[in-house]
Design a protein around this motif. Structure first.
Motif, PDB file in Angstrom:
ATOM      1  N   ARG A  69       0.811  -1.220   0.000  1.00 52.17           N
ATOM      2  CA  ARG A  69       0.000   0.000   0.000  1.00 52.17           C
ATOM      3  C   ARG A  69       0.846   1.273   0.000  1.00 52.17           C
ATOM      4  O   ARG A  69       0.367   2.321  -0.411  1.00 52.17           O
ATOM      5  N   ARG A  70       2.082   1.163   0.430  1.00 50.38           N
ATOM      6  CA  ARG A  70       2.925   2.370   0.431  1.00 50.38           C
ATOM      7  C   ARG A  70       3.332   2.772  -0.984  1.00 50.38           C
ATOM      8  O   ARG A  70       3.769   3.890  -1.208  1.00 50.38           O
ATOM      9  N   LEU A  71       3.194   1.865  -1.940  1.00 53.47           N
ATOM     10  CA  LEU A  71       3.441   2.196  -3.342  1.00 53.47           C
ATOM     11  C   LEU A  71       2.181   2.876  -3.880  1.00 53.47           C
ATOM     12  O   LEU A  71       1.119   2.261  -3.928  1.00 53.47           O
ATOM     13  N   PRO A  72       2.272   4.148  -4.258  1.00 52.44           N
ATOM     14  CA  PRO A  72       1.083   4.842  -4.749  1.00 52.44           C
ATOM     15  C   PRO A  72       0.464   4.102  -5.943  1.00 52.44           C
ATOM     16  O   PRO A  72       1.174   3.582  -6.808  1.00 52.44           O
ATOM     17  N   LEU A  73      -0.850   4.077  -5.977  1.00 52.15           N
ATOM     18  CA  LEU A  73      -1.560   3.349  -7.021  1.00 52.15           C
ATOM     19  C   LEU A  73      -1.191   3.816  -8.434  1.00 52.15           C
ATOM     20  O   LEU A  73      -0.963   2.961  -9.303  1.00 52.15           O
ATOM     21  N   PRO A  74      -1.077   5.113  -8.694  1.00 49.88           N
ATOM     22  CA  PRO A  74      -0.667   5.522 -10.054  1.00 49.88           C
ATOM     23  C   PRO A  74       0.702   4.956 -10.450  1.00 49.88           C
ATOM     24  O   PRO A  74       0.920   4.570 -11.602  1.00 49.88           O
ATOM     25  N   VAL A 178     -11.496  -2.609   3.381  1.00 48.52           N
ATOM     26  CA  VAL A 178     -12.050  -1.950   2.194  1.00 48.52           C
ATOM     27  C   VAL A 178     -10.911  -1.393   1.331  1.00 48.52           C
ATOM     28  O   VAL A 178     -10.932  -1.513   0.110  1.00 48.52           O
ATOM     29  N   ILE A 179      -9.925  -0.803   1.984  1.00 42.00           N
ATOM     30  CA  ILE A 179      -8.769  -0.269   1.261  1.00 42.00           C
ATOM     31  C   ILE A 179      -8.045  -1.390   0.515  1.00 42.00           C
ATOM     32  O   ILE A 179      -7.638  -1.221  -0.643  1.00 42.00           O
ATOM     33  N   LEU A 180      -7.904  -2.539   1.153  1.00 40.58           N
ATOM     34  CA  LEU A 180      -7.250  -3.679   0.506  1.00 40.58           C
ATOM     35  C   LEU A 180      -8.069  -4.168  -0.688  1.00 40.58           C
ATOM     36  O   LEU A 180      -7.514  -4.485  -1.747  1.00 40.58           O
ATOM     37  N   GLU A 181      -9.396  -4.252  -0.513  1.00 40.31           N
ATOM     38  CA  GLU A 181     -10.264  -4.677  -1.616  1.00 40.31           C
ATOM     39  C   GLU A 181     -10.139  -3.710  -2.787  1.00 40.31           C
ATOM     40  O   GLU A 181     -10.040  -4.135  -3.949  1.00 40.31           O
ATOM     41  N   GLN A 182     -10.161  -2.425  -2.486  1.00 37.05           N
ATOM     42  CA  GLN A 182     -10.064  -1.426  -3.554  1.00 37.05           C
ATOM     43  C   GLN A 182      -8.732  -1.530  -4.279  1.00 37.05           C
ATOM     44  O   GLN A 182      -8.665  -1.376  -5.505  1.00 37.05           O
ATOM     45  N   ARG A 183      -7.670  -1.807  -3.528  1.00 32.63           N
ATOM     46  CA  ARG A 183      -6.351  -1.901  -4.156  1.00 32.63           C
ATOM     47  C   ARG A 183      -6.273  -3.110  -5.092  1.00 32.63           C
ATOM     48  O   ARG A 183      -5.823  -2.990  -6.231  1.00 32.63           O
ATOM     49  N   VAL A 184      -6.707  -4.264  -4.623  1.00 32.83           N
ATOM     50  CA  VAL A 184      -6.609  -5.449  -5.475  1.00 32.83           C
ATOM     51  C   VAL A 184      -7.511  -5.291  -6.701  1.00 32.83           C
ATOM     52  O   VAL A 184      -7.143  -5.696  -7.810  1.00 32.83           O
ATOM     53  N   PHE A 185      -8.666  -4.649  -6.536  1.00 28.63           N
ATOM     54  CA  PHE A 185      -9.547  -4.422  -7.682  1.00 28.63           C
ATOM     55  C   PHE A 185      -8.897  -3.466  -8.684  1.00 28.63           C
ATOM     56  O   PHE A 185      -8.920  -3.706  -9.897  1.00 28.63           O
ATOM     57  N   ALA A 186      -8.312  -2.383  -8.183  1.00 26.68           N
ATOM     58  CA  ALA A 186      -7.651  -1.410  -9.064  1.00 26.68           C
ATOM     59  C   ALA A 186      -6.462  -2.045  -9.792  1.00 26.68           C
ATOM     60  O   ALA A 186      -6.255  -1.809 -10.983  1.00 26.68           O
ATOM     61  N   LEU A 187      -5.687  -2.846  -9.066  1.00 27.10           N
ATOM     62  CA  LEU A 187      -4.551  -3.526  -9.704  1.00 27.10           C
ATOM     63  C   LEU A 187      -5.041  -4.503 -10.745  1.00 27.10           C
ATOM     64  O   LEU A 187      -4.461  -4.628 -11.836  1.00 27.10           O
ATOM     65  N   GLY A 188      -6.122  -5.214 -10.439  1.00 24.39           N
ATOM     66  CA  GLY A 188      -6.702  -6.154 -11.403  1.00 24.39           C
ATOM     67  C   GLY A 188      -7.186  -5.452 -12.652  1.00 24.39           C
ATOM     68  O   GLY A 188      -6.999  -5.948 -13.784  1.00 24.39           O
ATOM     69  N   ARG A 189      -7.791  -4.294 -12.481  1.00 21.96           N
ATOM     70  CA  ARG A 189      -8.266  -3.519 -13.632  1.00 21.96           C
ATOM     71  C   ARG A 189      -7.070  -3.063 -14.489  1.00 21.96           C
ATOM     72  O   ARG A 189      -7.126  -3.123 -15.726  1.00 21.96           O
ATOM     73  N   ALA A 190      -5.997  -2.638 -13.830  1.00 26.11           N
ATOM     74  CA  ALA A 190      -4.805  -2.195 -14.566  1.00 26.11           C
ATOM     75  C   ALA A 190      -4.159  -3.361 -15.314  1.00 26.11           C
ATOM     76  O   ALA A 190      -3.718  -3.198 -16.458  1.00 26.11           O
ATOM     77  N   ILE A 191      -4.143  -4.520 -14.695  1.00 31.39           N
ATOM     78  CA  ILE A 191      -3.566  -5.697 -15.361  1.00 31.39           C
ATOM     79  C   ILE A 191      -4.452  -6.108 -16.547  1.00 31.39           C
ATOM     80  O   ILE A 191      -3.954  -6.404 -17.634  1.00 31.39           O
ATOM     81  N   ALA A 192      -5.776  -6.117 -16.324  1.00 31.91           N
ATOM     82  CA  ALA A 192      -6.700  -6.504 -17.393  1.00 31.91           C
ATOM     83  C   ALA A 192      -6.595  -5.556 -18.600  1.00 31.91           C
ATOM     84  O   ALA A 192      -6.784  -5.979 -19.741  1.00 31.91           O
ATOM     85  N   ALA A 193      -6.261  -4.294 -18.333  1.00 28.26           N
ATOM     86  CA  ALA A 193      -6.112  -3.336 -19.451  1.00 28.26           C
ATOM     87  C   ALA A 193      -4.958  -3.716 -20.351  1.00 28.26           C
ATOM     88  O   ALA A 193      -4.933  -3.322 -21.531  1.00 28.26           O
ATOM     89  N   GLY A 194      -4.007  -4.493 -19.852  1.00 27.02           N
ATOM     90  CA  GLY A 194      -2.859  -4.904 -20.661  1.00 27.02           C
ATOM     91  C   GLY A 194      -3.061  -6.216 -21.404  1.00 27.02           C
ATOM     92  O   GLY A 194      -2.177  -6.639 -22.168  1.00 27.02           O
ATOM     93  N   LEU A 195      -4.212  -6.870 -21.208  1.00 24.00           N
ATOM     94  CA  LEU A 195      -4.464  -8.145 -21.897  1.00 24.00           C
ATOM     95  C   LEU A 195      -4.540  -7.943 -23.399  1.00 24.00           C
ATOM     96  O   LEU A 195      -5.061  -6.933 -23.877  1.00 24.00           O
TER      97      LEU A 195
END
Length: 196
Positions: A69-74, A178-195
Motif C-alpha cells: 500500500r505504500r506504493l502509490p496506485l498511479p 475496504v482499502i485492501l479490496e479497492q487496491r486489489v480491484f484497481a490492480l486487477g483492472r490495470a492488469i486486465a487493461a494490458g491483456l
C-alpha cells in the motif's frame, strides 16, 4: 450525562449487531470474510500453468512490490503498464493471481482481528454496565460507603475511556479491509487493461 451517552452507544452497537449475521462484527461495512479472484478479476481464469508462473521469483517479486500500500496506485499502474508491454496474457493472469494470493490472506487475517476487536468491545461494554449497576447498588446503601463508590467510579471511568478510545479507532480499523479490496480491484483492472 456521560453515562447516558455510553448507554446510547452500547444500545446502538447491540442494535447493529442484531441486524448483521455476526454479532461480533463491529463495522458498518458488511462482513465478507474472504474474497474470490472472480470478484476482482475479469480476465482469463488461472490454470495450473498460470499458478506455476505466479510462483516464479521474478513475477513473485513484482507482485510483492505492487501489493504494498505504500506504493502509490498511479505508480503501481504505471509499472503494470510497463510490464504488460512485453507480457502475454498468461503472465498477466499469473501476476494478478500472485497479487491476489498476497492480499487475500492478509485481508482475511485482518477480518478475524476485527471480529476479536468487536468481541472485546462487547465484553468491555458488559463490564461497564456491571460497574454502573454496582455504583447504583453502593449509592443505595444507607449510609453510603463513599470510598467504595469512588473506587467503583474510577473503574467505570477507566473502562469508559478505553471503550471510547477503541470506538474512535474503529473507523480506521474497519476501513482497512475496504482499502485492501479497492487496491486489489484497481490492480486487477490495470492488469486486465494490458491483456491482448
Amino acid at each position: 450525562m456521560r453515562y447516558l451517552l455510553v448507554a446510547f452507544g452500547l444500545l446502538a452497537g447491540a442494535a447493529h449487531a442484531e441486524g448483521g449475521a455476526d454479532p461480533d462484527w463491529p463495522c458498518i461495512q458488511r462482513k465478507q470474510p474472504h474474497l474470490s479472484l472472480g470478484q476482482m478479476w475479469t480476465g482469463p481464469a488461472p490454470d495450473d500453468a498460470v499458478r506455476e508462473l505466479a510462483r516464479k521469483p521474478e513475477l513473485a517479486a513484482l507482485a510483492d512490490r505492487l501489493e504494498q500500500r505504500r506504493l502509490p496506485l498511479p505508480q503501481a499502474e504505471a509499472e503494470i503498464a510497463d510490464y504488460a508491454k512485453s507480457a502475454d496474457n498468461q503472465h498477466l493472469t499469473a501476476l494478478m493471481l500472485a497479487i491476489f494470493d498476497r492480499i487475500e490472506p492478509h485481508r482475511a487475517a485482518l477480518m478475524d482481528g476485527i471480529a476479536r476487536y468487536g468481541r472485546k468491545q462487547v465484553d468491555l461494554a458488559a463490564r461497564i454496565e456491571g460497574h454502573r449497576h454496582e455504583m447504583a447498588r453502593l449509592e443505595a446503601i444507607d449510609p453510603p460507603d463513599f470510598d467504595a463508590i469512588d473506587a467503583q467510579e474510577q473503574k467505570l471511568d477507566w473502562d469508559m475511556r478505553i471503550f471510547q478510545d477503541r470506538q474512535q479507532a474503529l473507523t480506521y480499523v474497519c476501513e482497512t479491509p475496504v482499502i485492501l479490496e479497492q487496491r486489489v480491484f484497481a490492480l486487477g483492472r490495470a492488469i486486465a487493461a494490458g491483456l491482448k
